[in-house]
Design a protein around this motif. Structure first.
Motif, mmCIF file in Angstrom:
data_model
loop_
_atom_site.group_PDB
_atom_site.id
_atom_site.type_symbol
_atom_site.label_atom_id
_atom_site.label_comp_id
_atom_site.label_asym_id
_atom_site.label_seq_id
_atom_site.Cartn_x
_atom_site.Cartn_y
_atom_site.Cartn_z
ATOM 1 N N PRO A 1 -67.678 -33.590 94.525
ATOM 2 C CA PRO A 1 -66.775 -33.708 93.907
ATOM 3 C C PRO A 1 -67.560 -34.630 92.453
ATOM 4 O O PRO A 1 -67.157 -34.156 91.421
ATOM 5 C CB PRO A 1 -66.392 -35.436 94.642
ATOM 6 N N GLU B 1 -69.750 -33.309 91.020
ATOM 7 C CA GLU B 1 -70.344 -32.782 90.785
ATOM 8 C C GLU B 1 -69.607 -31.632 89.726
ATOM 9 O O GLU B 1 -69.571 -31.391 88.417
ATOM 10 C CB GLU B 1 -71.095 -30.898 91.320
ATOM 11 N N ALA B 2 -68.148 -32.161 90.600
ATOM 12 C CA ALA B 2 -67.182 -31.229 89.659
ATOM 13 C C ALA B 2 -66.778 -32.577 88.496
ATOM 14 O O ALA B 2 -66.580 -32.037 87.272
ATOM 15 C CB ALA B 2 -65.665 -31.710 91.040
ATOM 16 N N HIS B 3 -67.047 -33.294 88.572
ATOM 17 C CA HIS B 3 -67.203 -34.852 87.273
ATOM 18 C C HIS B 3 -67.395 -33.688 86.397
ATOM 19 O O HIS B 3 -67.495 -34.309 85.153
ATOM 20 C CB HIS B 3 -67.002 -35.824 87.874
ATOM 21 N N LEU C 1 -63.757 -24.729 88.602
ATOM 22 C CA LEU C 1 -63.649 -26.284 88.986
ATOM 23 C C LEU C 1 -62.798 -26.359 90.033
ATOM 24 O O LEU C 1 -63.128 -27.340 90.924
ATOM 25 C CB LEU C 1 -62.880 -26.770 87.685
ATOM 26 N N ARG C 2 -62.316 -26.034 90.764
ATOM 27 C CA ARG C 2 -61.895 -26.059 92.475
ATOM 28 C C ARG C 2 -62.348 -25.758 93.166
ATOM 29 O O ARG C 2 -62.113 -27.114 94.252
ATOM 30 C CB ARG C 2 -60.576 -24.691 92.525
ATOM 31 N N ARG D 1 -72.542 -23.774 89.799
ATOM 32 C CA ARG D 1 -71.367 -22.653 90.483
ATOM 33 C C ARG D 1 -72.539 -21.679 91.475
ATOM 34 O O ARG D 1 -72.100 -21.508 92.312
ATOM 35 C CB ARG D 1 -70.723 -21.596 89.845
ATOM 36 N N LEU E 1 -65.604 -26.999 92.966
ATOM 37 C CA LEU E 1 -66.194 -27.911 93.111
ATOM 38 C C LEU E 1 -65.970 -28.736 93.688
ATOM 39 O O LEU E 1 -66.188 -29.818 94.369
ATOM 40 C CB LEU E 1 -66.822 -27.834 91.474
ATOM 41 N N ILE E 2 -64.779 -28.776 93.314
ATOM 42 C CA ILE E 2 -63.118 -30.096 93.752
ATOM 43 C C ILE E 2 -63.909 -30.682 95.429
ATOM 44 O O ILE E 2 -63.764 -31.331 96.456
ATOM 45 C CB ILE E 2 -62.146 -30.261 92.849
#
Length: 343
Positions: free
Chosen positions: A181, A183-185, A173-174, A226, A176-177
């Protein structure tokens, strides 16, 4: 060292057993004394009372002192002391019954030996019953201890899974953020759904295979976001498998898939194929071996953890087959109706 559970003389269960024994044997002895002496029953009651007291005392000494002694490292002391106790009990037997029944008292060697044998016949059955009772109690104590130890080990093993899963996915997640962002959501939503699965089944020993398969499908979705097409996945499910009924340890597939990706390299031009095979009796995860150029730091706790959980819960082993080219792990699938027998 004396075994736990042996020093229980005087407990309620002991008193019930002794009371029940004499309630059955006492009247028989009373009739025997009446027949042997020709006296009235009131006159032989003192003889019966002495019998109860003497035999119960002898059994208490044997069960409380000599039995633990023979089961300890000081067993040789028991061998030395037991003949003295038997000679003492035989002599006391001859003295008491000779006095009570008005018979001559002969404490010669042969008579004492006969007294030992006669007294042993008198208290022998009660000693056997109490010794058997102690053995059963000890086995029950050992069983409860093993169960408590197993439950403690399982709690410790379960506690290792959640932080392991959380740590790896928070790293995903880190990343992707930082790069995507939006996609991170979506990843966070999927990750939350997966973690709800872990929380839901945290206290469960096994889960339906259908739930486990759905869980790993969601997990694979996160992996694809990922790694892109660097890793591909294939399911091979036998037509006869009843997925809703098969049971496995929670997190089995997720751990095996994660382990494969952690230690093996894949790329979009030549993706690493991870195959999930399911039959009525087993679940298998197989893949080619492609060690990463940079070795991954690992203590091997994940697979060892899984192996221990299957051993403790189901009494079964997982099978690991590895060669320079392939790596395969097979775990048992347990029908619900056989869960109790397997455990």
């Amino acid at each position: 060292m004396k075994l736990t559970g042996m020093r229980q003389w005087g407990t309620g269960s002991d008193a019930k057993l002794i009371g029940g024994y004499w309630a059955v044997v006492g009247p028989v002895l009373l009739l025997q004394y009446v027949a042997d002496t020709g006296w009235g029953w009131w006159r032989v009651l003192p003889v019966l009372a002495v019998t109860v007291l003497l035999d119960t005392t002898m059994v208490a000494v044997l069960v409380e002192w000599f039995l633990p002694l023979f089961l300890s490292r000081s067993w040789w002391r028991g061998l030395l002391q037991l003949p003295l106790l038997l000679l003492l009990s035989g002599s006391l037997y001859l003295l008491l019954y000779g006095s009570l029944l008005g018979r001559g008292i002969d404490l010669s060697g042969a008579r004492i030996v006969l007294g030992v044998v006669a007294h042993a016949k008198s208290y022998g059955l009660l000693a056997v019953l109490l010794t058997g009772k102690r053995y059963v109690e000890l086995q029950q104590t050992l069983l409860r201890t093993r169960q408590a130890q197993t439950e403690s080990e399982l709690r410790n093993l379960k506690a290792q899974l959640d932080p392991h899963f959380l740590f790896n996915n928070l790293n995903v997640l880190r990343g992707l953020i930082q790069h995507d962002p939006a996609e991170a959501h979506e990843f966070l939503n999927r990750f939350a759904a997966l973690y709800r699965f872990l929380i839901r089944y945290k206290e469960e020993d096994v889960v339906p295979l259908s739930e486990e398969l759905q869980f790993v499908r969601e997990y694979i979705y996160l992996l694809r976001h990922r790694f892109g097409a660097a890793y591909s996945f294939r399911e091979e499910i036998a037509d006869t498998v009843g997925l809703p009924r098969g049971l496995v340890v929670p997190g089995t597939l997720q751990l095996l898939v994660e382990n494969a990706i952690k230690h093996n390299a894949g790329d979009e031009e030549n993706p690493l194929l991870i195959t999930i095979m399911i039959t009525e009796a087993a679940l298998t995860v197989a893949h080619p071996r492609r060690p990463k150029l940079t070795a991954v730091e690992s203590m091997g706790t994940g697979l060892a953890n899984l192996r221990e959980r299957y051993r403790l819960l189901l009494g079964r082993n997982i099978e690991v087959e590895q060669s320079p080219a392939h790596f395969t792990v097979t775990v048992p699938v347990v029908p619900p109706g056989r869960m109790g027998a397997a455990a």
